[in-house]
Motif scaffolding. Structure first.
Motif, PDB file in Angstrom:
ATOM      1  N   LYS A  48      13.112  30.442  -8.128  1.00  0.00           N
ATOM      2  CA  LYS A  48      11.925  30.305  -7.475  1.00  0.00           C
ATOM      3  C   LYS A  48      10.830  30.858  -8.727  1.00  0.00           C
ATOM      4  O   LYS A  48       9.818  29.938  -8.745  1.00  0.00           O
ATOM      5  CB  LYS A  48      11.583  31.102  -6.164  1.00  0.00           C
ATOM      6  CG  LYS A  48      12.548  30.799  -4.980  1.00  0.00           C
ATOM      7  CD  LYS A  48      12.348  29.309  -4.437  1.00  0.00           C
ATOM      8  CE  LYS A  48      13.203  28.894  -3.268  1.00  0.00           C
ATOM      9  NZ  LYS A  48      12.685  27.363  -3.083  1.00  0.00           N
ATOM     10  N   THR A  49      10.969  31.757  -9.252  1.00  0.00           N
ATOM     11  CA  THR A  49       9.973  32.487 -10.025  1.00  0.00           C
ATOM     12  C   THR A  49      10.473  32.009 -11.725  1.00  0.00           C
ATOM     13  O   THR A  49       9.533  31.963 -12.567  1.00  0.00           O
ATOM     14  CB  THR A  49       9.991  34.081 -10.012  1.00  0.00           C
ATOM     15  OG1 THR A  49      11.389  34.483 -10.607  1.00  0.00           O
ATOM     16  CG2 THR A  49       9.902  34.682  -8.770  1.00  0.00           C
ATOM     17  N   LEU A  50      11.584  31.497 -11.909  1.00  0.00           N
ATOM     18  CA  LEU A  50      11.996  31.140 -13.091  1.00  0.00           C
ATOM     19  C   LEU A  50      12.147  32.161 -14.112  1.00  0.00           C
ATOM     20  O   LEU A  50      11.945  31.914 -15.516  1.00  0.00           O
ATOM     21  CB  LEU A  50      11.028  29.894 -13.648  1.00  0.00           C
ATOM     22  CG  LEU A  50      10.937  28.520 -12.996  1.00  0.00           C
ATOM     23  CD1 LEU A  50       9.884  27.608 -13.704  1.00  0.00           C
ATOM     24  CD2 LEU A  50      12.327  28.042 -12.667  1.00  0.00           C
ATOM     25  N   GLU A  51      12.385  33.352 -13.555  1.00  0.00           N
ATOM     26  CA  GLU A  51      12.650  34.609 -14.451  1.00  0.00           C
ATOM     27  C   GLU A  51      13.925  34.820 -14.707  1.00  0.00           C
ATOM     28  O   GLU A  51      14.836  34.509 -14.037  1.00  0.00           O
ATOM     29  CB  GLU A  51      12.078  35.979 -13.822  1.00  0.00           C
ATOM     30  CG  GLU A  51      12.066  36.983 -14.428  1.00  0.00           C
ATOM     31  CD  GLU A  51      11.461  38.203 -13.440  1.00  0.00           C
ATOM     32  OE1 GLU A  51      11.859  39.411 -14.139  1.00  0.00           O
ATOM     33  OE2 GLU A  51      10.803  38.320 -12.698  1.00  0.00           O
ATOM     34  N   ILE A  52      14.277  35.017 -15.847  1.00  0.00           N
ATOM     35  CA  ILE A  52      15.611  35.353 -16.358  1.00  0.00           C
ATOM     36  C   ILE A  52      16.104  37.075 -16.064  1.00  0.00           C
ATOM     37  O   ILE A  52      15.311  37.938 -16.363  1.00  0.00           O
ATOM     38  CB  ILE A  52      15.742  35.360 -17.919  1.00  0.00           C
ATOM     39  CG1 ILE A  52      15.547  34.053 -18.337  1.00  0.00           C
ATOM     40  CG2 ILE A  52      17.023  35.860 -18.549  1.00  0.00           C
ATOM     41  CD1 ILE A  52      15.523  33.617 -20.028  1.00  0.00           C
ATOM     42  N   LYS A  53      17.126  37.042 -15.094  1.00  0.00           N
ATOM     43  CA  LYS A  53      17.451  38.188 -14.556  1.00  0.00           C
ATOM     44  C   LYS A  53      18.704  38.876 -15.349  1.00  0.00           C
ATOM     45  O   LYS A  53      18.666  40.124 -15.180  1.00  0.00           O
ATOM     46  CB  LYS A  53      18.065  37.986 -13.276  1.00  0.00           C
ATOM     47  CG  LYS A  53      16.513  37.832 -12.213  1.00  0.00           C
ATOM     48  CD  LYS A  53      15.734  38.614 -11.945  1.00  0.00           C
ATOM     49  CE  LYS A  53      14.748  38.124 -11.106  1.00  0.00           C
ATOM     50  NZ  LYS A  53      13.683  39.301 -10.579  1.00  0.00           N
TER      51      LYS A  53
END
Length: 226
Positions: free
Chosen positions: A136-141
């Protein structure tokens, strides 16, 4: 005589039970397969992905309750559901130098998280990485780099935490390059997208940054659909 009759009756019953419906046999085989896939017989590559996606994963965890396996055809952009054997085979191919025409996708059930593998080339040969991304956010976790034959003390540092941590928390861009290799000694920007290269390993550093930029864009159609 009575004993012979009883024996014959038992043989008839056993013979009848052996005549199973083919569909029932197939269902039993699938059930057995599912049991096997929840034990220590899981392929090492699948265990690796499961632990990366969920550190609490154990051998008693049902893999079907944790991950959905999919395949991306990089030529057509089509997405299809696959089994864990196929997913494991696709992942292992990333350790070769040739460009993969199909990529595995590992969706973490009941979350927005997905593991997307990418493939590239360093100084000594193939490099690849697992990227845990929020769809959803396209953030690398989370991220983990691996290599085939990078030099110890130089390019092999691509798999060290100090290098990997630079990519965490960054929201990827599906249209343009997300990361840029930092060439100057001082920070050129504070937006978090500039990456400090590995000392004396310029080719490996460039390969890793290029791999992330180009590799994640291959999943653009899939991510936009989410």
């Amino acid at each position: 005589m009575e004993k012979i009759k009883i024996l014959l009756m038992i043989m008839v019953v056993l013979g009848w039970n052996c005549k199973e419906n083919p569909k029932q046999t197939e269902q039993k085989n699938e059930a057995v397969k599912e049991v096997i896939q929840t034990t220590t017989d899981l392929p090492e590559t699948i265990k690796e992905i499961a632990l990366f996606a969920s550190p609490t994963f154990t051998d008693s965890t049902k893999i079907q309750d944790l991950i959905i396996f999919k395949e991306l055809n990089t030529s057509s952009g089509t997405i299809s559901n696959i089994d864990l054997e196929r997913a494991g085979e696709l992942y292992k191919k990333l350790a070769t130098r040739g460009q993969a025409t199909s990529l595995p996708i590992f969706e973490v059930k009941e979350t927005d998280l997905v593991v997307l593998p990418v493939q590239g080339v360093g100084f000594g040969g193939a490099i690849w990485a697992k990227v845990l991304l929020d769809k959803k956010t396209l953030e690398i976790k989370n991220i983990a780099f691996e290599h085939k034959a990078e030099s110890e003390g130089y390019g092999a540092a691509v798999s060290e935490k100090t290098f990997e941590d630079q990519f965490l928390g960054v929201k990827i861009n599906l249209e343009e390059d997300t990361f840029t290799l930092q060439k100057a000694i001082e920070k050129a920007n504070d937006d978090g997208h500039f990456i400090d290269g590995i000392s004396s390993a310029t080719m490996t550093s460039k390969g890793a940054v290029s791999m992330l930029n180009e590799g994640l864009r291959k999943y653009g159609g899939y991510l936009k659909g989410n």
